[in-house]
Design a protein around this motif. Structure first.
Motif, mmCIF file in Angstrom:
data_model
loop_
_atom_site.group_PDB
_atom_site.id
_atom_site.type_symbol
_atom_site.label_atom_id
_atom_site.label_comp_id
_atom_site.label_asym_id
_atom_site.label_seq_id
_atom_site.Cartn_x
_atom_site.Cartn_y
_atom_site.Cartn_z
ATOM 1 N N TYR A 100 -8.315 13.839 -3.716
ATOM 2 C CA TYR A 100 -8.903 12.588 -3.541
ATOM 3 C C TYR A 100 -10.314 12.765 -3.672
ATOM 4 O O TYR A 100 -11.109 11.872 -2.850
ATOM 5 N N THR A 554 -9.465 8.444 1.559
ATOM 6 C CA THR A 554 -10.274 7.485 2.207
ATOM 7 C C THR A 554 -10.022 6.135 2.193
ATOM 8 O O THR A 554 -9.877 5.724 0.937
ATOM 9 N N LYS A 557 -11.342 3.297 -0.704
ATOM 10 C CA LYS A 557 -11.702 4.154 -1.940
ATOM 11 C C LYS A 557 -10.646 4.536 -2.739
ATOM 12 O O LYS A 557 -10.558 3.917 -3.717
ATOM 13 N N ASN A 558 -9.771 5.489 -2.122
ATOM 14 C CA ASN A 558 -8.842 6.133 -2.737
ATOM 15 C C ASN A 558 -7.599 5.325 -3.231
ATOM 16 O O ASN A 558 -6.848 5.911 -3.927
ATOM 17 N N PRO A 562 -11.586 5.665 -9.898
ATOM 18 C CA PRO A 562 -13.244 5.352 -10.532
ATOM 19 C C PRO A 562 -13.031 4.766 -11.678
ATOM 20 O O PRO A 562 -12.301 5.228 -12.572
ATOM 21 N N ASN A 579 -15.879 0.887 -8.803
ATOM 22 C CA ASN A 579 -15.053 0.595 -7.668
ATOM 23 C C ASN A 579 -15.627 1.056 -6.256
ATOM 24 O O ASN A 579 -16.573 2.083 -6.335
ATOM 25 N N PRO A 580 -15.424 0.457 -5.304
ATOM 26 C CA PRO A 580 -15.985 0.869 -4.059
ATOM 27 C C PRO A 580 -15.791 2.204 -3.728
ATOM 28 O O PRO A 580 -14.722 2.948 -3.952
ATOM 29 N N GLY A 581 -16.712 2.928 -3.176
ATOM 30 C CA GLY A 581 -16.786 4.265 -2.753
ATOM 31 C C GLY A 581 -17.128 5.347 -3.682
ATOM 32 O O GLY A 581 -17.192 6.408 -3.330
ATOM 33 N N TYR A 582 -17.193 4.809 -4.886
ATOM 34 C CA TYR A 582 -17.650 6.009 -6.010
ATOM 35 C C TYR A 582 -19.110 5.854 -6.438
ATOM 36 O O TYR A 582 -19.427 5.047 -6.367
#
Length: 582
Positions: A100, A554, A557-558, A562, A579-582
């Motif tokens: 992840y 997470t 995010k995961n 991405p 995408n969020p978190g990347y």
């Protein structure tokens, strides 16, 4: 010998499409260039040729294994059903993905190829629809049927993108090519998916020829799309229709096969359980018409006594094997105790192939030995799985081998294509949706929908378990009627409440559909991915310390992968948003 003219044609036309009329590799950014005259593609035969090229995109376009329809990496490995397998250095770009820790900067081009491949399929479907709109030679009936097939396929490609990336670019055949590079990735994907599938259902026949989609495939995929959106009442309506009235494209009433193993046998393709599949063939001049996306996923170093002789990827996880433990009552351990020291499936981890090993003798769901290759258990018609001799690196990948979609010794060179670097190009069709999947999705809808019935959900789950309980088709010792293990399975007597029913249905999907690429997407849509996958990581890291130690899922995010940075670099971040978190 199994050689489908349909798939052979798709190879030739697919190559032609890539070379002459399709968009370039980065087709979202570069306008497509037509080189075929309109007259060539305005006839029924010409449009059908374009459509076959669209079908060929189901099998992948650019040769990256993430493009394969079975999602062994993004669905099963990331879903905790399997480890990457082999050793740490082979296909090392998968290592962070299974932890992840995927990056938008993709060293092996995996996510970029998946993105491009699905959009290539959409582009081909749009080309078919444009050709139909411009043709004066098609009857109304032919135009409706061909459009229905193209829109069913386009709906599938969009669905696949949506569940992987969430924020995607959406367009239909009316959008000019020069405008594609201006489209942001915040399109209303569900609207076009539902519109395409409704059109396909309304315009496709029930019987449309093996290998082609029909109205019931569209209905099943529509039910699945509704389920992903938590529109449970609408999903139930669609599944009710499929279960009551659906037939395969070659006219067989949907039913569960008596023998679970025959779902994955090339000699039994186009059977009663096929709702939507990808056709495969050999001796066509290209192994890409076989299951090329599975060429790594055979036991390692088998020599002449096992299939493929390469490469040791896609090893079922410890957690997945333990899931097949049953109680003395024949029911799964829904409380999670299957991973306890007392219940974990005995395996030969750390045991050399020439050292003695005593097999597990406690109760197991019989499906374990159709799904997972275990030491001492017959491996199809090859030999008893020898354990470590077929494992490249036990410390890295664990003790198990994959077993679904593996060819038989008796099928060598007849149901395989050995014209390339490995013997492991098999030609069983991959089933994207099968009837057991429909029954379990319908059971889920019954539990969650207003006015749904727990009794009906129970009936559907028990239909699936009843097939698994058919002892005639359990794995037997070679040259014996003795079962290969202590198989104990029974039906549920009741679903006392919705919580219990929900747990039972979700676990049944894990057992029935294991290693078929569904698990990660199920966990995400249920909203339990973080809970389930972090528990999986915690358990698996006690076995494979160097591989999973410190890994975590997470939330926020995961759930999605991405957006490929290569695409953002071309269009600009003002067009494609990460995408969020990347």
């Amino acid at each position: 010998m199994k050689t489908f003219k349909f798939k052979k044609t798709s190879l030739l036309l697919g190559t032609l499409l890539l070379a002459s009329m399709s968009c370039s590799d980065e087709f979202l950014q570069v306008a497509p260039t037509d080189s075929l005259a309109d007259a060539q593609v305005s006839t029924k035969a010409g449009i059908d040729g374009l459509l076959i090229g669209t079908y060929s995109a189901l099998n992948g376009v650019f040769g990256n294994r993430f493009e394969g329809p079975n999602h062994w990496a993004t669905g099963s490995i990331v879903g905790g059903e399997a480890n990457k397998g082999t050793d740490a250095g082979d296909y090392s770009s998968l290592n962070p993905i299974q932890r992840y820790e995927a990056s938008p900067v993709d060293p092996n081009n995996d996510f970029n190829s998946l993105w491009r491949g699905r959009y290539e399929g959409i582009s081909r479907a749009n080309k078919v629809l444009s050709a139909i709109a411009n043709s004066t030679e098609l009857s109304a009936a032919d135009a409706a049927r061909l459009s229905g097939e193209a829109r069913m396929l386009r709906g599938h490609f969009y669905f696949d993108l949506k569940k992987h990336f969430n924020n995607i670019v959406v367009f239909d055949e009316t959008v000019p090519a020069e405008d594609l590079a201006l489209l942001p990735n915040n399109g209303d994907a569900w609207t076009i998916i539902e519109s395409d599938l409704q059109y396909a259902y309304d315009n496709l026949p029930g019987v449309n020829g093996a290998g082609r989609v029909n109205k019931w495939a569209a209905a099943a995929l529509m039910g699945k799309a509704k389920l992903f959106q938590q529109k449970f009442g609408e999903a139930k309506t669609w599944f009710d229709d499929v279960i009551a009235n659906g037939v395969t494209s070659n006219g067989i009433k949907y039913a569960l096969l008596d023998d679970y193993s025959q779902i994955f046998n090339a000699e039994n393709d186009n059977h009663a359980e096929v709702v939507f599949d990808v056709e495969s063939s050999n001796n066509t001049g290209s192994v890409n018409n076989a299951n090329w996306f599975d060429d790594l996923n055979y036991p390692y170093n088998t020599g002449p006594d096992g299939p493929g002789n390469c490469c040791g990827f896609f090893q079922p996880s410890f957690e997945m094997a333990n899931s097949y433990r049953t109680g003395a009552d024949g029911l799964p351990l829904l409380d999670g105790s299957y991973n306890s020291a007392a219940n974990a499936v005995k395996n030969d981890y750390g045991v050399e192939a020439d050292e003695p090993f005593v097999e597990d003798t406690d109760p197991l769901d019989p499906r374990i030995d159709h799904v997972i290759g275990r030491r001492g258990i017959p491996y199809l018609d090859w030999i008893e799985h020898p354990g470590k001799a077929w494992i490249r690196d036990q410390v890295y990948g664990g003790p198990y081998s994959p077993k679904k979609y593996i060819y038989y010794r008796s099928q060598e060179n007849s149901f395989t294509d050995g014209s390339s670097w490995t013997r492991g190009y098999a030609i069983m069709n991959y089933t994207i949706i099968r009837f057991a999947d429909v029954l379990l999705m319908a059971a889920e809808a019954e539990i969650e929908a207003p006015g749904g019935s727990l009794d009906t959900a129970l009936e559907y789950v028990n239909r699936v378990r009843r097939r698994a309980a058919n002892s005639e088709h359990w794995v037997k010792e070679y040259d014996s009627d003795d079962n290969a293990a202590n198989y104990v399975i029974s039906e549920y007597t009741s679903f006392p409440n919705a919580d219990f029913a929900r747990d039972a249905v979700r676990f049944e999907r894990k057992l029935e559909l294991g290693e078929e690429g569904h698990r990660f997407f199920d966990l995400v849509r249920w909203g339990v991915a973080a809970e389930e996958l972090n528990a999986y990581l915690a358990y698996e890291s006690t076995k494979l310390v160097t591989k999973f130690g410190g890994a975590s899922f997470t939330t926020g995010k995961n759930e999605y992968f991405p957006i490929p940075q290569a695409q953002i670099d071309i269009t600009g971040s003002d067009v494609l948003t990460q995408n969020p978190g990347y």
